[in-house]
Design a protein around this motif. Sequence first.
Motif, short mmCIF file in Angstrom:
data_model
loop_
_atom_site.label_atom_id
_atom_site.label_comp_id
_atom_site.label_asym_id
_atom_site.label_seq_id
_atom_site.Cartn_x
_atom_site.Cartn_y
_atom_site.Cartn_z
N ASN A 1 0.84 -1.21 0.00
CA ASN A 1 0.00 0.00 0.00
C ASN A 1 0.86 1.25 0.00
N GLY A 2 0.50 2.20 -0.87
CA GLY A 2 1.22 3.47 -0.90
C GLY A 2 2.53 3.40 -1.65
N GLY B 1 3.00 3.50 -4.76
CA GLY B 1 2.99 4.41 -5.91
C GLY B 1 2.43 3.81 -7.18
N LYS B 2 1.71 2.69 -7.07
CA LYS B 2 1.18 2.00 -8.26
C LYS B 2 0.14 2.85 -8.99
N SER B 3 -0.82 3.37 -8.21
CA SER B 3 -1.89 4.15 -8.85
C SER B 3 -1.35 5.42 -9.48
N THR B 4 -0.42 6.04 -8.79
CA THR B 4 0.19 7.26 -9.34
C THR B 4 0.91 6.93 -10.64
N1 LIG Z 1 -3.40 13.35 -4.85
C1 LIG Z 1 -2.44 13.12 -3.93
N2 LIG Z 1 -2.01 14.08 -3.10
C2 LIG Z 1 -1.04 13.84 -2.19
N3 LIG Z 1 -0.44 12.65 -2.01
C3 LIG Z 1 -0.84 11.64 -2.80
C4 LIG Z 1 -1.87 11.80 -3.79
N4 LIG Z 1 -2.05 10.60 -4.42
C5 LIG Z 1 -1.19 9.73 -3.85
N5 LIG Z 1 -0.46 10.35 -2.87
C6 LIG Z 1 0.58 9.74 -2.05
O1 LIG Z 1 1.52 9.14 -2.91
C7 LIG Z 1 1.96 7.88 -2.40
C8 LIG Z 1 1.68 6.77 -3.41
O2 LIG Z 1 0.27 6.57 -3.50
P1 LIG Z 1 -0.42 5.61 -4.58
O3 LIG Z 1 -1.90 5.73 -4.38
O4 LIG Z 1 0.11 5.89 -5.92
O5 LIG Z 1 0.08 4.18 -4.07
P2 LIG Z 1 -0.51 2.73 -4.41
O6 LIG Z 1 0.66 1.83 -4.51
O7 LIG Z 1 -1.41 2.81 -5.58
O8 LIG Z 1 -1.32 2.40 -3.10
P3 LIG Z 1 -2.58 1.37 -2.92
O9 LIG Z 1 -2.03 0.01 -3.09
O10 LIG Z 1 -2.99 1.65 -1.50
O11 LIG Z 1 -3.62 1.75 -3.94
C9 LIG Z 1 1.26 7.70 -1.07
O12 LIG Z 1 2.12 8.16 -0.05
C10 LIG Z 1 0.05 8.60 -1.19
O13 LIG Z 1 -0.36 9.06 0.08
#
Ligand SMILES: Nc1ncnc2c1ncn2[C@@H]1O[C@H](COP(=O)(O)OP(=O)(O)OP(=O)(O)O)[C@@H](O)[C@H]1O
Length: 242
Positions: free
Chosen positions: A41-42, A44-47
């Motif tokens: 979690n977190g 950065g996959k979604s980003t």
């Molecule tokens: N719009 C935003 N504003 C500020 N911080 C963000 C934003 N989107 C994501 N983050 C931060 O960037 C980091 C990566 O988040 P992201 O959602 O890309 O991870 P992830 O791997 O997709 O997580 P998950 O498995 O929980 O979906 C995290 O610390 C998150 O809090």
Amino acid sequence: MAAINILETKGLTKVYGGVTANSDVDFTLPTGKITALIGPNGAGKSTFVGMVSGRTEATRGQVIFAGRDISALPAHKRIQLGIAYTFQITSIFPRLTVHENVAIAARRLFGKKPAILASKITAALGKVDIEDRADQIAGDLSYGHQRLLEIAMGLVQEPRVFILDEPTQGLAESEVAGFIALIKSLAGETTILLIEHNMTVVMGAADWITVLDQGMVLANGTPEEISENTAVQAAYLGKTDA
Ligand SMILES: Nc1ncnc2c1ncn2[C@@H]1O[C@H](COP(=O)(O)OP(=O)(O)OP(=O)(O)O)[C@@H](O)[C@H]1O
């Protein structure tokens, strides 16, 4: 000859205020294969996927698709080039029929030519095995069938890269095996980038895995290599979603 990698990123970085969500991500997506992007979690996959699809503006870095730098293109232009994605949450039109849902997606590509549309829609529904439900109201389908409909809506656009964001989230355990088989059946005709927490799906479907941790690439490898990688195991230790 088709390029070895249909999509690449170079130095892809996203900083939100003080949070670095992705840091210098160099990534390759092998043509015709299923690549899973995993990480706690977190991580950065979604980003990352947001920057690839154009929904999230990169702070810096490049996205190269079929040899072309598409970093500056908006999301709709990337869809036109052949990058399709399904979301974590279902995005169907619940009051329309299954057929009408797929028709909306198909019209973006094939305009309004009825004969072509009809055959493309039937083929897409056939690939996910819900052609017998074409006249049902989409909102009346089971959750699992709604996810299949979403995939049909992506497939009908004949994507060159198909991004599946958590496709098995919310599915019953009994539906997961069928989903793995479906995803595998799509490889070759398209290239799949799979964002997935369910390790059974990742290990069962992926040809190649990239692991993100704290916004950076931690490892790349086959499912066997990744499952034996001690750095990957350590990254998942103590995380609730591993
Ligand atoms: N719009 C935003 N504003 C500020 N911080 C963000 C934003 N989107 C994501 N983050 C931060 O960037 C980091 C990566 O988040 P992201 O959602 O890309 O991870 P992830 O791997 O997709 O997580 P998950 O498995 O929980 O979906 C995290 O610390 C998150 O809090």
